[in-house]
Design a protein around this motif. Structure first.
Motif, PDB file in Angstrom:
ATOM      1  N   ARG A 183      72.851  49.325  38.018  1.00  0.00           N
ATOM      2  CA  ARG A 183      73.291  47.957  37.765  1.00  0.00           C
ATOM      3  C   ARG A 183      74.236  47.855  36.559  1.00  0.00           C
ATOM      4  O   ARG A 183      75.423  47.585  36.705  1.00  0.00           O
ATOM      5  N   PHE A 214      71.878  47.242  44.093  1.00  0.00           N
ATOM      6  CA  PHE A 214      71.756  47.411  42.643  1.00  0.00           C
ATOM      7  C   PHE A 214      73.136  47.529  41.995  1.00  0.00           C
ATOM      8  O   PHE A 214      73.413  46.913  40.979  1.00  0.00           O
ATOM      9  N   ARG A 217      75.436  44.199  42.515  1.00  0.00           N
ATOM     10  CA  ARG A 217      75.004  43.110  41.649  1.00  0.00           C
ATOM     11  C   ARG A 217      75.556  43.314  40.224  1.00  0.00           C
ATOM     12  O   ARG A 217      76.039  42.365  39.602  1.00  0.00           O
ATOM     13  N   GLY A 218      75.516  44.554  39.772  1.00  0.00           N
ATOM     14  CA  GLY A 218      76.024  44.859  38.424  1.00  0.00           C
ATOM     15  C   GLY A 218      77.520  44.615  38.337  1.00  0.00           C
ATOM     16  O   GLY A 218      78.011  44.024  37.369  1.00  0.00           O
TER      17      GLY A 218
END
Ligand code: NAD
Ligand code: SAH
Length: 416
Positions: A183, A214, A217-218
């Motif tokens: 992330r 993951f 989203r980051g």
């Protein structure tokens, strides 16, 4: 060693020293390994990105008594100075930045020539070669660790088909890896790579992030933080809903392709950006991948659509000119932009991933004789230990359960 090699190795050492400053947990584990030698006599073949952070991991494993051969897990990501420093330090490194596909695989074969007891992989290429082309070595291999999401997907499939011949620990699936490396690490280093390659402005631009796992989203969070308008594409309805409730616009790629200034793929899947999308894109659109190998953007389709290709208009930036004059910019040949055009995740993040990796190797060394072939989670105590050590290094204290609270969480007879 000639003067040029010597100065390269010295530059690599300085880079590793710099990384060490931000890796207190792995430093502590290395010191512990030095005292207890949990890996004495073990041969390890590793296929990882050859970076300063990997060098710190290798140092910890070596301090623990292991002999190590290292190949790169990507043809473009090797930091040549770090590779030179590691060779000076007695590690057999088979890696160079910018090699072709054949050389990349030859390097993995050369690392395997050590005759490993334990293997470390990042994307399952080394394990794949072991099971297909180097089966004579399989009897000697007693365990492995896998660093990344796509590698674990492949290993689980191998296990499901009873093809996997030894136990492998899923380092990626620890909370301290996925929540921070995938992330925050991918979020920061992906934008870092794109900006280093293009010097593009992010504020006010439309950035399309393909995949809201993951990593996605980051990347989306960091792009939003830079003032970009972020569009997310997904195939999983729950992830798509999550993206929507976080305030991102969610669109199919066919629509997003028409409005995006910058496209970032982080799906682990192939052909996420393909001919019909490329045909719709704006002049000057930038294409970058931070997911898996070079399969997420259909580079062949881009080559077929282009009438002219201007390689290296900037470092790590190739320009594809289409018949109507539009120019599409492909970064890092469609390979991981964060490890090619930048330096991968910051050391402070890799401190957690590689501490989990080092402790998982020590755990494997102890437990491997008792484990059947298959994919194993890293023991939860290791995950918690890494987080505890990281908090301690940062001087952050947290609460502990009181006895009454611990009893309350275990009880069901009392009601509320
Ligand atoms: P993840 O499983 O959490 O997320 C992947 C997401 O992509 C999922 O939500 C999935 O539904 C979505 N997806 C799949 N096919 C898609 C498609 N055609 N269009 C849109 N979305 C699609 O995985 P992750 O941990 O986020 O990892 C993603 C990839 O990045 C993996 O290949 C992983 O190995 C790699 N990775 C790269 C770095 C790096 O340094 N660049 C770091 C960690 C992981
Ligand atoms: N080998 C495949 C898959 C790599 S996925 C490929 O090249 O396409 C990316 C992995 O690189 C992540 O799991 C992450 O832990 C690792 N990584 C990111 N930054 C790194 C760094 N600075 N040093 C070493 N590994 C790094």
């Amino acid at each position: 060693m000639d003067a040029e090699d010597k100065s390269l190795a010295e530059a690599g050492e300085r880079r590793v020293d710099w990384a060490l400053r931000s890796m207190p947990v792995l430093r502590a584990i290395g010191a512990r390994f030095d005292a207890t030698r949990p890996l004495d006599g073990l041969k390890i073949a590793a296929c990882l990105h050859v970076t300063a952070e990997t060098a710190v991991l290798v140092g910890a494993l070596k301090a623990g008594g292991a002999e190590i051969a290292l190949a790169a897990s990507n043809p473009l990501s090797t930091q040549n100075d770090v590779a030179a420093a590691l060779r000076e330090y007695g590690v057999a490194v088979h890696a160079r930045a910018g090699v072709d596909r054949d050389t990349y695989y030859r390097h993995i074969h050369q690392a395997l020539d050590i005759g490993p007891d334990i293997v470390l992989d990042d994307g399952c290429d080394l394990v794949n070669i072991l099971h297909t082309e180097r089966v004579e070595l399989l009897d000697g291999v007693t365990g492995g660790c896998e660093e990344t999401t796509t590698g674990i997907i492949r290993l689980r499939q191998m296990a499901a088909e009873s093809a996997l011949r030894f136990p492998v620990v899923a380092v990626n699936d620890t909370r301290t890896k996925r929540m921070f490396d995938n992330r925050y690490g991918t979020g920061q280093s992906t934008l870092d790579g794109i900006v280093r390659a293009t010097n593009t402005l992010l504020a006010g631009r439309t950035i399309v992030v393909a995949g809201f796992g993951f990593c996605g989203r980051g990347v989306a969070e960091r792009a939003k933080g830079q003032g970009a308008r972020v569009i997310v594409t997904e195939i999983d309805p729950v992830k798509a809903l999550d993206a929507s409730l976080q305030g991102y616009e969610v669109l199919p790629m066919a629509e997003a392709a028409r409005t995006g200034d910058l496209f970032i793929t982080v799906t682990g899947n192939r052909d996420v950006v393909r001919a019909e999308h490329l045909a719709e894109m704006r002049d000057g659109a930038i294409l970058a991948n931070a997911g898996h190998f070079d399969v997420e953007i259909d580079v062949r389709a881009l080559e077929e659509l282009a009438v002219t290709v201007n390689l290296g208009v900037r470092p790590h930036t190739d320009e594809y000119v289409l018949a109507d004059g539009r120019r599409l910019l492909l970064l890092a040949e469609g390979r991981l932009v964060n490890l090619t055009a930048a330096e991968g995740h910051p050391a402070a993040v890799m401190d957690m991933s590689f501490s989990a990796q080092a402790l998982a190797v020590a755990w494997l060394a102890e437990e491997r004789v008792r484990l059947a072939p298959g994919v194993y989670d890293v023991p939860a105590e290791i995950d918690a230990e890494v987080a505890r050590l990281k908090l301690a290094a940062a001087g952050i204290e947290i609460d502990a359960l009181t006895t009454v609270q611990a009893d309350y969480l275990r009880s069901w007879r009392l009601g509320s």
